[in-house]
Design an enzyme around this catalytic site. Structure first.
Site, PDB file in Angstrom:
ATOM      1  N   ALA A  65      49.968  96.248  13.689  1.00 39.31           N
ATOM      2  CA  ALA A  65      50.091  95.690  15.030  1.00 39.31           C
ATOM      3  C   ALA A  65      49.612  94.244  14.982  1.00 39.31           C
ATOM      4  CB  ALA A  65      49.229  96.495  15.988  1.00 39.31           C
ATOM      5  N   GLY A 108      49.634  99.739  11.911  1.00 37.42           N
ATOM      6  CA  GLY A 108      50.824 100.121  12.663  1.00 37.42           C
ATOM      7  C   GLY A 108      52.083 100.156  11.800  1.00 37.42           C
ATOM      8  N   GLU A 111      52.011 103.466  10.249  1.00 37.94           N
ATOM      9  CA  GLU A 111      52.236 104.434  11.333  1.00 37.94           C
ATOM     10  C   GLU A 111      53.704 104.443  11.760  1.00 37.94           C
ATOM     11  OE1 GLU A 111      48.932 102.489  13.411  1.00 37.94           O
ATOM     12  OE2 GLU A 111      48.091 104.471  13.760  1.00 37.94           O
ATOM     13  N   GLU A 131      42.412  99.689   9.968  1.00 37.80           N
ATOM     14  CA  GLU A 131      41.859  99.389  11.294  1.00 37.80           C
ATOM     15  C   GLU A 131      40.334  99.377  11.298  1.00 37.80           C
ATOM     16  OE1 GLU A 131      44.287 101.552  10.642  1.00 37.80           O
ATOM     17  OE2 GLU A 131      45.959 101.177  12.000  1.00 37.80           O
TER      18      GLU A 131
HETATM   19  C1  LIG Z   1      48.421  99.873  15.480  1.00 37.37           C
HETATM   20  C2  LIG Z   1      46.965 100.058  15.224  1.00 37.37           C
HETATM   21  C3  LIG Z   1      46.310 100.470  16.481  1.00 37.37           C
HETATM   22  O1  LIG Z   1      46.780 101.124  14.344  1.00 37.37           O
HETATM   23  C4  LIG Z   1      46.253  98.809  14.814  1.00 37.37           C
HETATM   24  C5  LIG Z   1      46.770  97.939  13.704  1.00 37.37           C
HETATM   25  O2  LIG Z   1      47.829  97.996  13.156  1.00 37.37           O
HETATM   26  S1  LIG Z   1      45.630  96.757  13.368  1.00 37.37           S
HETATM   27  C6  LIG Z   1      46.386  95.830  12.073  1.00 37.37           C
HETATM   28  C7  LIG Z   1      46.202  96.487  10.759  1.00 37.37           C
HETATM   29  N1  LIG Z   1      46.644  95.578   9.722  1.00 37.37           N
HETATM   30  C8  LIG Z   1      45.808  94.777   9.071  1.00 37.37           C
HETATM   31  O3  LIG Z   1      44.616  94.768   9.292  1.00 37.37           O
HETATM   32  C9  LIG Z   1      46.434  93.902   8.023  1.00 37.37           C
HETATM   33  C10 LIG Z   1      46.203  92.443   8.378  1.00 37.37           C
HETATM   34  N2  LIG Z   1      46.780  91.571   7.381  1.00 37.37           N
HETATM   35  C11 LIG Z   1      46.216  91.370   6.178  1.00 37.37           C
HETATM   36  O4  LIG Z   1      45.190  91.930   5.825  1.00 37.37           O
HETATM   37  C12 LIG Z   1      46.889  90.387   5.292  1.00 37.37           C
HETATM   38  O5  LIG Z   1      47.756  89.592   6.062  1.00 37.37           O
HETATM   39  C13 LIG Z   1      47.724  91.056   4.144  1.00 37.37           C
HETATM   40  C14 LIG Z   1      46.763  91.730   3.132  1.00 37.37           C
HETATM   41  C15 LIG Z   1      48.710  92.066   4.686  1.00 37.37           C
HETATM   42  C16 LIG Z   1      48.535  89.946   3.404  1.00 37.37           C
HETATM   43  O6  LIG Z   1      47.660  88.921   2.982  1.00 37.37           O
HETATM   44  P1  LIG Z   1      48.262  87.516   2.530  1.00 37.37           P
HETATM   45  O7  LIG Z   1      49.381  87.694   1.582  1.00 37.37           O
HETATM   46  O8  LIG Z   1      47.101  86.691   2.104  1.00 37.37           O
HETATM   47  O9  LIG Z   1      48.945  86.914   3.859  1.00 37.37           O
HETATM   48  P2  LIG Z   1      48.195  86.267   5.110  1.00 37.37           P
HETATM   49  O10 LIG Z   1      48.032  84.812   4.905  1.00 37.37           O
HETATM   50  O11 LIG Z   1      46.979  87.056   5.475  1.00 37.37           O
HETATM   51  O12 LIG Z   1      49.260  86.565   6.275  1.00 37.37           O
HETATM   52  C17 LIG Z   1      50.386  85.691   6.505  1.00 37.37           C
HETATM   53  C18 LIG Z   1      50.445  85.431   7.992  1.00 37.37           C
HETATM   54  O13 LIG Z   1      50.666  86.670   8.666  1.00 37.37           O
HETATM   55  C19 LIG Z   1      49.641  86.873   9.636  1.00 37.37           C
HETATM   56  N3  LIG Z   1      49.375  88.297   9.780  1.00 37.37           N
HETATM   57  C20 LIG Z   1      49.300  89.223   8.808  1.00 37.37           C
HETATM   58  N4  LIG Z   1      49.032  90.412   9.314  1.00 37.37           N
HETATM   59  C21 LIG Z   1      48.930  90.234  10.646  1.00 37.37           C
HETATM   60  C22 LIG Z   1      48.671  91.109  11.726  1.00 37.37           C
HETATM   61  N5  LIG Z   1      48.506  92.429  11.559  1.00 37.37           N
HETATM   62  N6  LIG Z   1      48.616  90.592  12.974  1.00 37.37           N
HETATM   63  C23 LIG Z   1      48.825  89.283  13.192  1.00 37.37           C
HETATM   64  N7  LIG Z   1      49.089  88.406  12.208  1.00 37.37           N
HETATM   65  C24 LIG Z   1      49.146  88.889  10.953  1.00 37.37           C
HETATM   66  C25 LIG Z   1      48.443  86.126   9.090  1.00 37.37           C
HETATM   67  O14 LIG Z   1      47.534  85.851  10.108  1.00 37.37           O
HETATM   68  C26 LIG Z   1      49.117  84.888   8.537  1.00 37.37           C
HETATM   69  O15 LIG Z   1      49.441  84.024   9.587  1.00 37.37           O
HETATM   70  P3  LIG Z   1      48.804  82.522   9.604  1.00 37.37           P
HETATM   71  O16 LIG Z   1      47.328  82.680   9.610  1.00 37.37           O
HETATM   72  O17 LIG Z   1      49.317  81.877   8.367  1.00 37.37           O
HETATM   73  O18 LIG Z   1      49.367  81.942  10.866  1.00 37.37           O
END
Ligand SMILES: CC(C)(O)CC(=O)SCCNC(=O)CCNC(=O)[C@H](O)C(C)(C)COP(=O)(O)OP(=O)(O)OC[C@H]1O[C@@H](n2cnc3c(N)ncnc32)[C@H](O)[C@@H]1OP(=O)(O)O
Length: 257
Positions: A65, A108, A111, A131
């Site tokens: 998400a 998400g 999921e 999460e």
């Molecule tokens: C639905 C529920 C209730 O269950 C809740 C959820 O889903 S909470 C979200 C769970 N997901 C995460 O915690 C994963 C978050 N992302 C990461 O940990 C990393 O992005 C990665 C390991 C998947 C990839 O890392 P990397 O290759 O280093 O890329 P990044 O530079 O981190 O990401 C690129 C760009 O995408 C944005 N991004 C990534 N994931 C999300 C996200 N879930 N929400 C919003 N934005 C996301 C990240 O911020 C980067 O953007 P910029 O900072 O460059 O603008």
């Protein structure tokens, strides 16, 4: 309907939905959610379509998400809107859905893949429920569908540590039906969908409904319970801190409040 965050195509009797927010690794914001639900509904209602494939990009099926969108949410809003309850409309699609997963399927994203009927994974796929690292819990079915798919031990491991599992472990655990080389992912998913779509649609739909019957009855209660817990976490300081830390690209400092 025109779509901005997904690509919608057909290939014979197969409907193909591709998540298309590459800069955010297909993070599932409200627009992606609305469009994906609408596209699945349109295919479900289209007599020419017999099966649906949902996929993302090579790097990410979906990284969860959209944390930046939800980080300011409070408990009253989350509960009042039944935040993420809308995804149940996607999960209620009656035609078979195949998730073709390459790269990250986290939170998400994992999921969403589990809402589909068959997960075909590229050998590059990584699944996880991170999460807990954000100060919340899964809210789109992770604690319920993952546990049913892989059992309590593995589900606890993934939900409590936030670690990722690779495609091979996901297949061994029963989450994934097949693992294929990344270059063959879309072709395999399309061929599988075509095969399913070549059979009698009523029998295919009934087979899906019957398998889900064995799996779903207590699930609805579990999902509602999970969402209520998830909503309540937006009343904690640790949710604010966990999501701010992600946005600010730093380690979260949780204080257990
Ligand atoms: C639905 C529920 C209730 O269950 C809740 C959820 O889903 S909470 C979200 C769970 N997901 C995460 O915690 C994963 C978050 N992302 C990461 O940990 C990393 O992005 C990665 C390991 C998947 C990839 O890392 P990397 O290759 O280093 O890329 P990044 O530079 O981190 O990401 C690129 C760009 O995408 C944005 N991004 C990534 N994931 C999300 C996200 N879930 N929400 C919003 N934005 C996301 C990240 O911020 C980067 O953007 P910029 O900072 O460059 O603008």
């Amino acid at each position: 309907m025109s779509y901005e965050t997904i690509i919608v195509e057909t290939d014979g009797r197969v409907g193909l939905i591709t998540l298309n927010r590459p800069k955010a690794l297909n993070a599932l914001n409200s627009q992606v959610m609305e469009e994906t639900i609408a596209a699945a509904k349109a295919f479900d209602e289209d007599d020419e379509i017999g099966a649906i494939v949902l996929t993302g990009s090579e790097k990410a099926f979906a990284a969860g998400a959209d944390i930046k969108e939800m980080q300011a949410l409070n408990y009253v809003e989350a509960y009042g809107r039944d935040f993420f309850g809308q995804w149940e409309r996607f999960a209620a699609t009656r035609k078979p859905m195949i998730a073709a997963v390459s790269g990250y399927a986290l939170g998400g994203g994992c999921e969403l893949a589990m809402m589909c009927d068959i997960i075909v994974a590229a050998d590059t796929a990584k699944f996880g429920q991170p999460e807990i690292t954000l100060g919340v819990i899964p809210g789109m079915g992770g604690t319920q569908r993952l546990t049913r798919a892989v059992g309590k031990a593995k589900a606890m491991d993934l939900c409590l540590t936030g670690r990722m599992m690779d495609a091979e472990e996901a297949e061994r655990s029963g989450l994934v039906a097949r693992v294929v080389p990344a270059a063959e992912l879309i072709a395999t998913a399309r061929e599988t969908a075509k095969k399913i779509a070549s059979f009698s649609l009523p029998s295919v739909m009934m087979a899906k409904e019957a398998v889900n019957r064995s799996y779903e009855q207590p699930l609805s209660e579990g999902l509602r319970f999970e969402r209520r817990m998830f909503h309540s976490l937006f009343a904690t300081d640790d949710q604010t801190e966990g999501m701010a830390a992600f946005t600010e690209k730093r380690e979260a400092q949780f204080n257990n409040r």
